[in-house]
Motif scaffolding. Structure first.
Motif, PDB file in Angstrom:
ATOM      1  N   ALA A 199       0.817  -1.212   0.000  1.00 45.63           N
ATOM      2  CA  ALA A 199       0.000   0.000   0.000  1.00 45.63           C
ATOM      3  C   ALA A 199       0.852   1.264   0.000  1.00 45.63           C
ATOM      4  O   ALA A 199       0.331   2.362   0.224  1.00 45.63           O
ATOM      5  CB  ALA A 199      -0.936  -0.004   1.205  1.00 45.63           C
ATOM      6  N   ARG A 200       2.157   1.131  -0.233  1.00 46.76           N
ATOM      7  CA  ARG A 200       3.025   2.309  -0.270  1.00 46.76           C
ATOM      8  C   ARG A 200       2.557   3.301  -1.327  1.00 46.76           C
ATOM      9  O   ARG A 200       1.989   2.929  -2.349  1.00 46.76           O
ATOM     10  CB  ARG A 200       4.467   1.892  -0.554  1.00 46.76           C
ATOM     11  N   GLN A 201       2.821   4.562  -1.063  1.00 45.63           N
ATOM     12  CA  GLN A 201       2.344   5.635  -1.927  1.00 45.63           C
ATOM     13  C   GLN A 201       2.876   5.485  -3.354  1.00 45.63           C
ATOM     14  O   GLN A 201       4.045   5.161  -3.564  1.00 45.63           O
ATOM     15  CB  GLN A 201       2.787   7.001  -1.360  1.00 45.63           C
ATOM     16  N   VAL A 202       1.987   5.699  -4.319  1.00 46.58           N
ATOM     17  CA  VAL A 202       2.395   5.705  -5.728  1.00 46.58           C
ATOM     18  C   VAL A 202       2.066   7.067  -6.312  1.00 46.58           C
ATOM     19  O   VAL A 202       1.169   7.767  -5.843  1.00 46.58           O
ATOM     20  CB  VAL A 202       1.693   4.594  -6.534  1.00 46.58           C
ATOM     21  N   GLY A 203       2.786   7.449  -7.347  1.00 49.18           N
ATOM     22  CA  GLY A 203       2.559   8.735  -7.977  1.00 49.18           C
ATOM     23  C   GLY A 203       1.246   8.793  -8.741  1.00 49.18           C
ATOM     24  O   GLY A 203       0.698   7.772  -9.152  1.00 49.18           O
ATOM     25  N   GLU A 204       0.763  10.019  -8.926  1.00 50.84           N
ATOM     26  CA  GLU A 204      -0.488  10.208  -9.667  1.00 50.84           C
ATOM     27  C   GLU A 204      -0.359   9.702 -11.100  1.00 50.84           C
ATOM     28  O   GLU A 204      -1.328   9.203 -11.687  1.00 50.84           O
ATOM     29  CB  GLU A 204      -0.866  11.693  -9.659  1.00 50.84           C
ATOM     30  N   GLU A 205       0.844   9.804 -11.665  1.00 46.76           N
ATOM     31  CA  GLU A 205       1.041   9.327 -13.032  1.00 46.76           C
ATOM     32  C   GLU A 205       0.817   7.823 -13.131  1.00 46.76           C
ATOM     33  O   GLU A 205       0.306   7.334 -14.152  1.00 46.76           O
ATOM     34  CB  GLU A 205       2.449   9.680 -13.520  1.00 46.76           C
ATOM     35  N   VAL A 206       1.196   7.085 -12.091  1.00 49.01           N
ATOM     36  CA  VAL A 206       0.982   5.637 -12.086  1.00 49.01           C
ATOM     37  C   VAL A 206      -0.506   5.339 -12.102  1.00 49.01           C
ATOM     38  O   VAL A 206      -0.981   4.457 -12.841  1.00 49.01           O
ATOM     39  CB  VAL A 206       1.657   4.978 -10.863  1.00 49.01           C
ATOM     40  N   ARG A 207      -1.272   6.055 -11.321  1.00 47.88           N
ATOM     41  CA  ARG A 207      -2.716   5.820 -11.274  1.00 47.88           C
ATOM     42  C   ARG A 207      -3.358   6.135 -12.620  1.00 47.88           C
ATOM     43  O   ARG A 207      -4.219   5.399 -13.103  1.00 47.88           O
ATOM     44  CB  ARG A 207      -3.352   6.669 -10.171  1.00 47.88           C
ATOM     45  N   ILE A 208      -2.941   7.242 -13.199  1.00 46.46           N
ATOM     46  CA  ILE A 208      -3.486   7.620 -14.511  1.00 46.46           C
ATOM     47  C   ILE A 208      -3.139   6.566 -15.556  1.00 46.46           C
ATOM     48  O   ILE A 208      -3.974   6.165 -16.375  1.00 46.46           O
ATOM     49  CB  ILE A 208      -2.954   9.002 -14.938  1.00 46.46           C
ATOM     50  N   PHE A 209      -1.885   6.100 -15.508  1.00 47.38           N
ATOM     51  CA  PHE A 209      -1.455   5.085 -16.460  1.00 47.38           C
ATOM     52  C   PHE A 209      -2.249   3.800 -16.269  1.00 47.38           C
ATOM     53  O   PHE A 209      -2.694   3.171 -17.233  1.00 47.38           O
ATOM     54  CB  PHE A 209       0.032   4.811 -16.296  1.00 47.38           C
ATOM     55  N   ALA A 210      -2.434   3.379 -15.008  1.00 45.90           N
ATOM     56  CA  ALA A 210      -3.194   2.159 -14.736  1.00 45.90           C
ATOM     57  C   ALA A 210      -4.626   2.283 -15.240  1.00 45.90           C
ATOM     58  O   ALA A 210      -5.182   1.332 -15.811  1.00 45.90           O
ATOM     59  CB  ALA A 210      -3.180   1.854 -13.233  1.00 45.90           C
ATOM     60  N   ASN A 211      -5.226   3.452 -15.058  1.00 44.19           N
ATOM     61  CA  ASN A 211      -6.595   3.664 -15.539  1.00 44.19           C
ATOM     62  C   ASN A 211      -6.685   3.568 -17.059  1.00 44.19           C
ATOM     63  O   ASN A 211      -7.732   3.216 -17.612  1.00 44.19           O
ATOM     64  CB  ASN A 211      -7.115   5.021 -15.080  1.00 44.19           C
ATOM     65  N   SER A 212      -5.593   3.885 -17.734  1.00 45.37           N
ATOM     66  CA  SER A 212      -5.598   3.871 -19.205  1.00 45.37           C
ATOM     67  C   SER A 212      -5.373   2.486 -19.792  1.00 45.37           C
ATOM     68  O   SER A 212      -5.559   2.281 -20.992  1.00 45.37           O
ATOM     69  CB  SER A 212      -4.521   4.821 -19.743  1.00 45.37           C
ATOM     70  N   LEU A 213      -4.976   1.523 -18.951  1.00 48.79           N
ATOM     71  CA  LEU A 213      -4.667   0.190 -19.447  1.00 48.79           C
ATOM     72  C   LEU A 213      -5.944  -0.633 -19.614  1.00 48.79           C
ATOM     73  O   LEU A 213      -6.514  -1.109 -18.648  1.00 48.79           O
ATOM     74  CB  LEU A 213      -3.719  -0.536 -18.488  1.00 48.79           C
ATOM     75  N   GLY A 214      -6.365  -0.804 -20.852  1.00 44.65           N
ATOM     76  CA  GLY A 214      -7.498  -1.672 -21.126  1.00 44.65           C
ATOM     77  C   GLY A 214      -7.067  -3.100 -21.393  1.00 44.65           C
ATOM     78  O   GLY A 214      -7.881  -4.017 -21.430  1.00 44.65           O
ATOM     79  N   ALA A 215      -5.776  -3.297 -21.612  1.00 44.58           N
ATOM     80  CA  ALA A 215      -5.199  -4.614 -21.883  1.00 44.58           C
ATOM     81  C   ALA A 215      -3.803  -4.635 -21.288  1.00 44.58           C
ATOM     82  O   ALA A 215      -3.228  -3.585 -20.992  1.00 44.58           O
ATOM     83  CB  ALA A 215      -5.155  -4.871 -23.388  1.00 44.58           C
ATOM     84  N   PRO A 216      -3.220  -5.801 -21.084  1.00 39.60           N
ATOM     85  CA  PRO A 216      -1.868  -5.867 -20.520  1.00 39.60           C
ATOM     86  C   PRO A 216      -0.859  -5.157 -21.413  1.00 39.60           C
ATOM     87  O   PRO A 216      -0.929  -5.240 -22.640  1.00 39.60           O
ATOM     88  CB  PRO A 216      -1.580  -7.373 -20.465  1.00 39.60           C
TER      89      PRO A 216
END
Length: 241
Positions: free
Chosen positions: A126-143
């Motif tokens: 649960a360590r802090q991740v950057g906002e860019e990581v969250r945005i990138f994860a949200n954009s991943l519709g496929a691996p």
């Protein structure tokens, strides 16, 4: 008549060679392998043999793919059983990543979750991740499979990664050095498996290898998508409600 017209005539009139059977032996064709000229019948047989060899190679290739898929499916079942059998919620993320490294022989694996319940807020996963990581994860519709172009998530493979969960400062330094050599990665967004692909992600699972060819753009992703779905379903119980 030109070549095309001759070919069309013979295709439309296959009885021609029945009526003129002597031509089958009389017509001499150049041998593509440099031997003496051969008859039309011999050339046909040679073409059939070449076609059969091609079909045999194709069949052998399909059988190889089938055996590989059977092996992957067996490994996936073993990993799934481990994840389902894990009863300790705190150990669940480690079970997910450690299982990937041990069962699938993945050199490194790690995951991070956000918006977890307060009881898990201090956990490694649960360590802090950057906002860019969250945005990138949200954009991943496929691996994502391919080269490590400096992903922040690849840095997780030096801390809290499997199998290198360091027990000492020396081991921690070794793990960090190995993570710096990650050349290819797989990135899987973790999201509610019952939601559609546009649902926001609540985590990211990363696998990495120092081999630039281990994970590449052209690799099949069917099993990776299943891994992502099961990892999402398993870790979703760690989220705040």
């Amino acid at each position: 008549m030109n070549d095309r017209e001759v070919a069309e005539y013979l295709l439309a009139n296959p009885e021609f060679f029945v009526q003129h059977a002597e031509l089958l032996a009389a017509v001499r064709l150049a041998n593509p392998h440099g031997k003496a000229a051969v008859s039309l019948q011999e050339r046909q047989m040679e073409m059939l043999r070449e076609k059969n060899k091609l079909l045999e190679r194709r069949l052998a290739e399909l059988l190889r793919y089938g055996h590989e898929n059977d092996s992957i499916a067996a490994k996936f079942n073993r990993w799934t059983a481990r994840v389902i059998a894990e009863r300790d919620p705190h150990a669940l993320p480690r079970t997910v990543t450690y299982g990937l490294t041990e069962v699938f022989d993945v050199p490194h694996a790690a995951l991070r979750l956000w918006d977890v319940a307060d009881v898990y807020a201090q956990a490694e996963f649960a360590r802090q991740v950057g906002e860019e990581v969250r945005i990138f994860a949200n954009s991943l519709g496929a691996p994502y499979c391919g080269a490590n172009t400096g992903f922040e998530a690849a840095q997780w493979l030096g801390a809290g990664a499997q199998p290198s969960a360091p027990a000492s400062a020396e081991e921690a330094g070794t793990a960090a050095g190995e993570a710096g050599g990650i050349q290819s990665v797989v990135l899987l967004a973790l999201r509610d498996p019952q939601a559609d692909e546009s649902a926001p992600a609540f985590g990211l699972l990363v696998m990495g290898s120092p081999d630039p060819r281990r994970f590449h753009e052209g690799m099949a992703t069917d099993f990776l998508m299943q891994i992502g779905t099961l990892a999402s379903a398993a870790t979703s119980r760690l989220l705040a409600r």
